[in-house]
Design a protein around this motif. Structure first.
Motif, short mmCIF file in Angstrom:
data_model
loop_
_atom_site.label_atom_id
_atom_site.label_comp_id
_atom_site.label_asym_id
_atom_site.label_seq_id
_atom_site.Cartn_x
_atom_site.Cartn_y
_atom_site.Cartn_z
N TYR A 47 -9.76 -1.18 19.44
CA TYR A 47 -8.48 -0.47 19.40
C TYR A 47 -7.38 -1.49 19.09
N LEU A 48 -7.24 -1.83 17.82
CA LEU A 48 -6.35 -2.88 17.36
C LEU A 48 -4.90 -2.75 17.84
N PRO A 49 -4.33 -1.53 17.96
CA PRO A 49 -2.95 -1.41 18.43
C PRO A 49 -2.73 -1.94 19.86
N LYS A 68 2.29 -1.34 13.53
CA LYS A 68 1.65 -0.08 13.16
C LYS A 68 0.39 0.11 13.99
N GLY A 69 -0.17 1.29 13.91
CA GLY A 69 -1.36 1.61 14.67
C GLY A 69 -2.65 1.10 14.08
N GLU A 70 -2.56 0.46 12.91
CA GLU A 70 -3.76 -0.07 12.28
C GLU A 70 -3.38 -1.20 11.34
N THR A 73 -4.65 -2.10 4.50
CA THR A 73 -5.95 -1.98 3.81
C THR A 73 -6.57 -3.33 3.51
N LEU A 77 -2.36 -7.62 9.75
CA LEU A 77 -1.71 -6.95 10.87
C LEU A 77 -0.43 -7.69 11.19
N ARG A 99 -10.07 -6.33 11.58
CA ARG A 99 -10.69 -5.00 11.55
C ARG A 99 -10.53 -4.37 12.92
N ASP A 100 -10.61 -3.07 12.96
CA ASP A 100 -10.46 -2.36 14.23
C ASP A 100 -11.64 -2.63 15.16
#
Length: 129
Positions: A47-49, A68-70, A73, A77, A99-100
């Motif tokens: 959960y990257l956020p 941001k929440g992710e 591309t 981040l 990556r998430d």
């Protein structure tokens, strides 16, 4: 009968404190430095956020959170300092190739620290448990 009612009431009252919520992610700690200041990244794998980066200066510490929440591309981040929402900070971090969720946790994370006047390339190394 009174004992069983008391036990039932006690169980219902204590049930919320007994229940433990599961985290949906694992936190991995990375450390580095830039211009004499220590950097500590808590990367939330899954959960990257929920990731958080702190920059420890001589007398204070700044916390940077994902904007941001992710990740973008390309895996970048951006982390911003939200300590004063009325005055947006110029300094920020951009971490690359994130990556998430990871199959294999990376040992290093590369990025950039931008002060608004100068950019520093940073390398964060995974802390051993």
């Amino acid at each position: 009968m009174k004992t069983s009612k008391f036990t039932l009431i006690l169980f219902i009252a204590l049930l919320p404190s007994i229940a433990v919520a599961q985290k949906a992610y694992e936190t991995i700690v990375y450390k580095g430095s830039v211009n004499g200041m220590k950097i500590v990244l808590s990367l939330a794998d899954g959960y990257l956020p929920a990731s958080e980066l702190s920059l420890k200066q001589q007398n204070n510490s700044l916390t940077f959170l994902p904007d941001k929440g992710e990740a973008a591309t390309n895996g970048d981040l951006k982390l911003l300092n939200y300590s004063n929402p009325l005055k947006p900070a110029k300094n920020h971090f951009v971490l690359h190739k994130l990556r998430d969720c990871y199959d294999k946790i990376p040992n290093e994370i590369a990025g950039v620290y931008d002060t608004g006047e100068r950019r520093y390339i940073i390398m964060l190394k995974r802390e051993k448990k």
